[in-house]
Design a protein around this motif. Structure first.
Motif, short mmCIF file in Angstrom:
data_model
loop_
_atom_site.label_atom_id
_atom_site.label_comp_id
_atom_site.label_asym_id
_atom_site.label_seq_id
_atom_site.Cartn_x
_atom_site.Cartn_y
_atom_site.Cartn_z
N VAL A 134 0.82 -1.20 0.00
CA VAL A 134 0.00 0.00 0.00
C VAL A 134 0.87 1.26 0.00
O VAL A 134 0.53 2.25 -0.65
CB VAL A 134 -0.94 -0.01 1.23
CG1 VAL A 134 -1.70 1.29 1.31
CG2 VAL A 134 -1.90 -1.16 1.15
N GLY A 164 -2.38 -5.15 -3.61
CA GLY A 164 -2.42 -3.77 -3.12
C GLY A 164 -2.08 -2.76 -4.20
O GLY A 164 -2.79 -1.76 -4.39
N ARG A 206 -4.79 -2.61 -6.84
CA ARG A 206 -5.96 -1.99 -6.25
C ARG A 206 -5.85 -0.46 -6.30
O ARG A 206 -6.80 0.25 -6.62
CB ARG A 206 -6.03 -2.43 -4.82
CG ARG A 206 -7.28 -2.86 -4.08
CD ARG A 206 -8.45 -3.21 -4.81
NE ARG A 206 -9.71 -3.04 -4.09
CZ ARG A 206 -10.11 -3.68 -3.01
NH1 ARG A 206 -9.35 -4.55 -2.43
NH2 ARG A 206 -11.29 -3.47 -2.50
N LEU A 207 -4.65 0.05 -5.97
CA LEU A 207 -4.49 1.50 -5.88
C LEU A 207 -4.21 2.15 -7.23
O LEU A 207 -4.58 3.29 -7.46
CB LEU A 207 -3.35 1.85 -4.91
CG LEU A 207 -3.66 1.66 -3.43
CD1 LEU A 207 -2.46 2.03 -2.59
CD2 LEU A 207 -4.86 2.52 -3.03
N PHE A 218 -2.32 -6.28 3.78
CA PHE A 218 -3.47 -5.67 3.12
C PHE A 218 -4.42 -6.72 2.57
O PHE A 218 -5.63 -6.64 2.75
CB PHE A 218 -2.96 -4.76 2.00
CG PHE A 218 -4.03 -3.96 1.31
CD1 PHE A 218 -4.85 -3.10 2.03
CD2 PHE A 218 -4.22 -4.08 -0.05
CE1 PHE A 218 -5.84 -2.35 1.40
CE2 PHE A 218 -5.21 -3.34 -0.69
CZ PHE A 218 -6.01 -2.48 0.04
N THR A 257 -8.35 -7.23 3.87
CA THR A 257 -9.47 -6.76 3.06
C THR A 257 -10.73 -7.59 3.33
O THR A 257 -11.83 -7.06 3.34
CB THR A 257 -9.10 -6.89 1.56
OG1 THR A 257 -7.89 -6.19 1.36
CG2 THR A 257 -10.17 -6.30 0.68
N ALA A 275 -5.91 2.98 1.64
CA ALA A 275 -6.56 2.65 0.36
C ALA A 275 -7.89 3.40 0.23
O ALA A 275 -8.19 3.94 -0.85
CB ALA A 275 -6.78 1.14 0.26
N ARG A 276 -8.68 3.45 1.30
CA ARG A 276 -9.96 4.18 1.25
C ARG A 276 -9.73 5.65 0.94
O ARG A 276 -10.41 6.23 0.09
CB ARG A 276 -10.66 4.09 2.61
CG ARG A 276 -11.14 2.72 2.97
CD ARG A 276 -12.66 2.59 2.73
NE ARG A 276 -13.04 1.22 2.99
CZ ARG A 276 -13.41 0.79 4.21
NH1 ARG A 276 -13.52 1.65 5.22
NH2 ARG A 276 -13.70 -0.47 4.40
N THR A 288 -8.61 6.44 -2.68
CA THR A 288 -9.57 6.22 -3.76
C THR A 288 -10.78 7.16 -3.61
O THR A 288 -11.72 7.08 -4.39
CB THR A 288 -10.05 4.75 -3.79
OG1 THR A 288 -10.34 4.34 -2.45
CG2 THR A 288 -8.97 3.85 -4.36
#
Lengths: 546, 207
Positions: free
Chosen positions: A114, A205, A208-209, A479, A483, A498-499, A502
């Protein structure tokens, strides 16, 4: 002969027969309950009639598979190409600041995915966000350490005499590389390629980002199905599919590596750059590598201090607030996530160190079945964190074991991921203890238990302190498994990052960078301290050449 | 008195020791000479309880100790490569056997000082064993084995790997030390001069 003798005939000074099972009971039990049972449950879900064909016919799956494979292949090739020069320079030359360059190149690999994802969100221009390029760039950055370590360790022992011989036989630098050096390095190249491929194939991770909605790897798709679409069966099928692919790659690669293995007699020796070209090469590579590796992290830290085009502490000051504006919730409490993470890390470190130490001691004392436990404990390492999280999620969500809402499932999951590292740090220390040390204790009057305590247990106490740090660092950054197990109000630091990243808006983003900075500093500190402890320099055993 | 009687040890169907018997009287120092591979060290390991013989008995003062674990025998062994504990200091190494016998601390400390003085290493207490020279390491190993006052001390080529000068000096010291402490000892060596310097009696072990 002595080794055989110890095994077969040292019967008088042995620990009792029940010692190893007693030591192994807790690790084996934990492994069975929190790894074998969840993964087994996952498999039975897959074996339901129709489930496999349904999932494989689902629209969009081919795209996910294709993206997963090609980005992994491209990332692997690029990582090898980019990592080649630093691997060479760091393996062959001694120069001022070598340790610092080595740290700059290898520390990112140990950072949470992350943090690396956040660093590239900060570094890359907006039109790169959500592209495959961004994913590949972050993968290369992350995995250069693998090439430097694995390829470098082979390169370090290529004897200089061999290359000198080739040169006297008329080989140009290019011929030397092509016909001598590369063939010798082939096992190292394959080993690095395999590891990088496995990491990027299961990347979660970072994708995802950075990948955006258009670019999902299998891991991301598994998480999406399980947590967003509620399609747990589909997620299970995909994670088994992924396990099969990973198994096949590891099997094929280890076969290939055995075939290409070369015995190199040379001992590791670093030399100073002598000629002007050598000095220029070393200087350039060291400078470029350090700058390239440091830039994303530096940019990320600085972005946490920027809002509205100006320098500002606002993002840091508002970390304790849960609303963007009065009445508009941020959806996550940034500061609280830090404390949640610290608490989980402490518990996960405690669990994995106790279990890892017991397991290592059992493996070290076992005469025959040690290998079984050793391999068993490594399995979670070969299973993706997402698979572990999903397995725990579906195994413990209905009677007889309904632990869905239990907060401790998260640190237990972290401990599962961290324990193999603890075991790997301790087993070599135990294996390196000569059997004669236990004999020396015995003839001085130590009973088998006391000899075991005085020699084995005492010897791992120093690396154990390092292992605590290692496990805490792994838990802080975990991570994938988290999740699946996270519950609202108990977000960990990586989940919160992450929250925030995004979410729309400049402030949440800067807050995300601020949290990532904290995570970066905490992990880097732990790694630097732990590495000293675990792979301590100047250990007495080394000094005496025992 | 130490008696090893009819000791037989087989490795891979080959007799390393074939019905070997040996006695060491109280206060006597016996040297065991012979070419390498003849089983001298193996015999010491059987006597120390580190190795179980295929046949034969070991007894100490008339008590059969053949099946006793090493820590119950009170037989000391100086290893050829010292086997000092790298995680303990010099004093920690020398006091190890006393700690295993739960010797009270003041007495333990006094005994460690006494032994360090005896081997000429006073003031080395807190030194790490990794930093010792070859001769110093041998002295620490010797002090460590003597500290718990073993009934018999076994020495497995304790002076190999030293240069000639140091070797001769240590051999003389060792002889004096064993005499002054009245320790029964069995010394394995392949050096006749060393045997003559240290031992009262020499036994040849032939293949």
């Amino acid at each position: 002969m002595a080794g055989r003798v110890e095994r077969d005939r040292a019967a008088l000074n042995r620990l009792p027969r029940w010692a190893v099972p007693a030591l192994a009971a807790l690790p084996a039990g934990g492994l069975a309950l929190f790894f074998a049972y969840p993964v087994g449950t996952l498999l039975t879900r897959v074996l339901r009639p129709g489930s496999v064909t349904d999932v494989l016919r689902a629209p969009g799956l081919a795209g996910v598979l294709w993206f997963t494979v090609w980005q992994a292949v491209v990332s692997t090739v690029l990582t090898l190409v980019v990592g080649f020069a630093p691997a060479y320079v760091l393996a062959r030359y001694r120069f001022t600041g070598r340790r610092a360059v080595l740290a700059a190149v290898t520390v990112p690999f140990m950072l949470p995915t992350v943090v690396v994802g956040a660093a590239f969100v900060a570094l890359l221009p907006a039109n790169w966000h959500g592209t495959a390029r961004a994913v590949v760039a972050a993968h290369v950055f992350f995995n250069i350490a693998v090439v430097v370590r694995l390829l470098g360790s082979m390169w370090a022992v290529v004897p200089e005499g061999i290359t000198a011989a080739a040169r006297t036989l008329g080989a140009s630098p290019w011929h030397l590389l092509r016909h001598v050096v590369l063939p010798l390095l082939r096992p190292g190249l394959w080993a690095s390629a395999t590891v990088v491929f496995l990491f990027t194939f299961t990347s979660f991770g970072t994708v995802r980002l950075l990948g955006g909605p258009a670019h999902a790897t299998l891991e991301v798709e598994i998480a999406r199905r399980a947590t967003q679409l509620g399609d747990v069966d589909g997620a299970a099928v995909l994670s088994v599919l992924q396990l099969l692919v990973l198994g096949a790659v590891v099997w094929w690669s280890s076969r290939f590596q055995r075939r290409t293995a070369v015995q190199l007699p040379g001992a590791r020796s670093l030399r100073r750059a002598r000629s002007r070209e050598q000095r220029r090469l070393v200087g350039t590579v060291a400078a470029v590598a350090t700058i390239v590796m440091a830039t994303p992290l530096v940019v990320m830290v600085s972005r946490s201090f920027r809002l509205g085009g100006r320098w500002s502490m606002a993002a840091w000051r508002t970390l304790g607030h849960t609303e963007v504006r009065p009445g508009v919730s941020l959806g996550v409490d940034p500061l609280a996530s830090l404390f949640v993470s610290l608490r989980f890390a402490a518990l996960a470190a405690l669990l994995s160190v106790v279990i890892g130490a017991l397991a290592a001691l059992a493996i070290g004392s076992a005469r025959r079945h040690g290998r079984l436990l050793d391999v068993g404990l490594m399995l979670p390492l070969g299973t993706s964190a997402v698979t572990i999280g999903l397995g725990i999620l579906i195994a413990f969500d209905t009677a007889p074991i309904d632990w869905r809402a239990k907060w401790w499932l998260i640190p237990v999951g972290h401990a599962l991921v961290a324990t193999p590292f603890v075991v790997r740090a301790l087993v070599p220390v135990l294996r390196a203890i000569p059997a004669e040390q236990r004999n020396a204790a015995a003839v001085l009057g130590a009973s088998p238990w006391r000899a075991w305590w005085a020699v084995d247990v005492r010897r791992i106490s120093a690396p154990l302190v390092g292992a605590v740090g290692l496990a805490a660092a792994i838990s802080l950054g975990e991570f994938g498994a988290t999740t699946f197990l996270t519950r609202s109000g108990r977000e960990t630091l990586p989940i919160a990052i992450a929250r925030l990243l995004t979410r729309a808006g400049e402030t949440p983003r800067a807050q995300g960078f601020a949290l990532a900075t904290m995570l970066l500093v905490a992990t880097a500190l732990i790694i630097v301290i732990a590495e000293r402890r675990v792979f301590g320099e100047g250990s007495v055993l080394d000094a005496r050449g025992a | 008195m130490l008696e090893a009687h009819d000791i037989t040890v087989r490795f891979d169907e080959r007799n390393v020791l074939d019905r070997v018997s040996i006695t060491v009287a109280d206060g006597e120092v016996v040297a065991l000479l012979g070419p390498s591979g003849v089983g001298k060290s193996t015999l010491l390991r059987v006597i120390a309880g580190l190795l179980v013989a295929d046949a034969g008995t070991v007894s100490l003062d008339g008590v059969d100790i053949t099946r006793w674990a090493s820590h119950r025998r009170n037989i000391g062994l100086v290893f050829q490569d010292e086997q000092l504990f790298p995680h303990l200091t010099v004093a920690g190494n020398v006091g190890f056997g006393l700690r295993m016998r739960r010797t009270p601390h003041p007495e333990l400390h006094r005994r460690v000082q006494e032994l360090l003085a005896l081997v000429g290493l006073s003031g080395f207490d807190d030194r790490a064993v990794g930093g010792l020279s070859g001769g110093e390491a041998k002295r620490v190993a010797l002090a460590r084995s003597l500290a718990p006052r073993p009934r018999v001390l076994l020495l497995d080529e304790p002076l190999t790997g030293l240069d000639r000068d140091l070797h001769d000096r240590l051999a003389t010291d060792l002889a004096a030390l064993l005499r002054s402490t009245g320790t029964s000892a069995l010394l394995v060596t392949h050096d006749r001069d060393e045997a003559a310097t240290i031992a009262d009696r020499t036994i040849m072990l032939a293949s």
